[in-house]
Write an enzyme that holds these catalytic residues in place. Sequence first.
Site, mmCIF file in Angstrom:
data_model
loop_
_atom_site.group_PDB
_atom_site.id
_atom_site.type_symbol
_atom_site.label_atom_id
_atom_site.label_comp_id
_atom_site.label_asym_id
_atom_site.label_seq_id
_atom_site.Cartn_x
_atom_site.Cartn_y
_atom_site.Cartn_z
ATOM 1 N N VAL A 1 0.828 -1.209 0.000
ATOM 2 C CA VAL A 1 0.000 0.000 0.000
ATOM 3 C C VAL A 1 0.864 1.262 0.000
ATOM 4 O O VAL A 1 0.557 2.224 -0.693
ATOM 5 C CB VAL A 1 -0.979 -0.014 1.202
ATOM 6 C CG1 VAL A 1 -1.676 1.320 1.363
ATOM 7 C CG2 VAL A 1 -1.997 -1.137 1.029
ATOM 8 N N GLU A 2 1.940 1.249 0.754
ATOM 9 C CA GLU A 2 2.784 2.441 0.873
ATOM 10 C C GLU A 2 3.517 2.786 -0.426
ATOM 11 O O GLU A 2 3.510 3.928 -0.846
ATOM 12 C CB GLU A 2 3.811 2.269 2.004
ATOM 13 C CG GLU A 2 3.249 2.377 3.390
ATOM 14 C CD GLU A 2 2.908 3.807 3.794
ATOM 15 O OE1 GLU A 2 3.179 4.754 3.046
ATOM 16 O OE2 GLU A 2 2.359 3.970 4.893
ATOM 17 N N SER A 3 4.181 1.789 -1.019
ATOM 18 C CA SER A 3 5.067 2.101 -2.154
ATOM 19 C C SER A 3 4.869 1.213 -3.373
ATOM 20 O O SER A 3 5.550 1.407 -4.381
ATOM 21 C CB SER A 3 6.526 1.962 -1.711
ATOM 22 O OG SER A 3 6.832 0.589 -1.464
ATOM 23 N N TYR B 1 -6.601 4.403 4.535
ATOM 24 C CA TYR B 1 -5.325 3.706 4.657
ATOM 25 C C TYR B 1 -5.481 2.421 5.472
ATOM 26 O O TYR B 1 -5.060 1.346 5.052
ATOM 27 C CB TYR B 1 -4.308 4.639 5.312
ATOM 28 C CG TYR B 1 -2.958 4.040 5.575
ATOM 29 C CD1 TYR B 1 -1.990 3.986 4.583
ATOM 30 C CD2 TYR B 1 -2.631 3.559 6.843
ATOM 31 C CE1 TYR B 1 -0.738 3.452 4.836
ATOM 32 C CE2 TYR B 1 -1.379 3.027 7.099
ATOM 33 C CZ TYR B 1 -0.443 2.973 6.097
ATOM 34 O OH TYR B 1 0.797 2.446 6.350
#
Length: 180
Positions: free
Chosen positions: A56-58, A163
């Site tokens: 999800v982050e990168s 998120y």
Amino acid sequence: MRIFKLVLGLCLVCVLAMVSYILFNVNKALKYYPIIEKYAVEYKVDPLFITSIIKVESNFNPEAKSKKGAIGLMQIMPPTAKEIAGKYFGVTDFNEQQLYDADFNIKIGVCYVKILSDMFNNNANLVLASYNAGLGNVQKWQQENPIIEYDSEEMPFNETKHYVSKISKMYGVLKYFNKR
């Protein structure tokens, strides 16, 4: 008959595109999984949870840098990384370029997740909210509304709600396929 063949052909193209996309993402994840597993075992954190965060982050891009300045696979803010690197690993010459190194980034990120997990008694929602919105914000939310467990819908920031939900769903998918 022609329409049937056309629809069948389009369906086949869609399926092939989806399989290609999944395999591409799986290959990106597998490239970093030995590092993820190494630090997850060391810090007693679920490697699938860490994999979900990285996805999800990168999206497994070690060169990722957010608009807010978070860097690398786990999208770590340089001040947070500097504090963890110094306090837990004795790094005195930290510089943000180190966050582009997959091993260093994952090591710092997993350590931070473990710190947050210990602080919040392994409450994944609070860990993820802190990782996204900042520890200070989550502690403030808890003081203002002292409830035991935050559901993603109870979080004040829409970005954080999204998120937490996104990572929770990704984690569920990874857990499901890991059982097989």
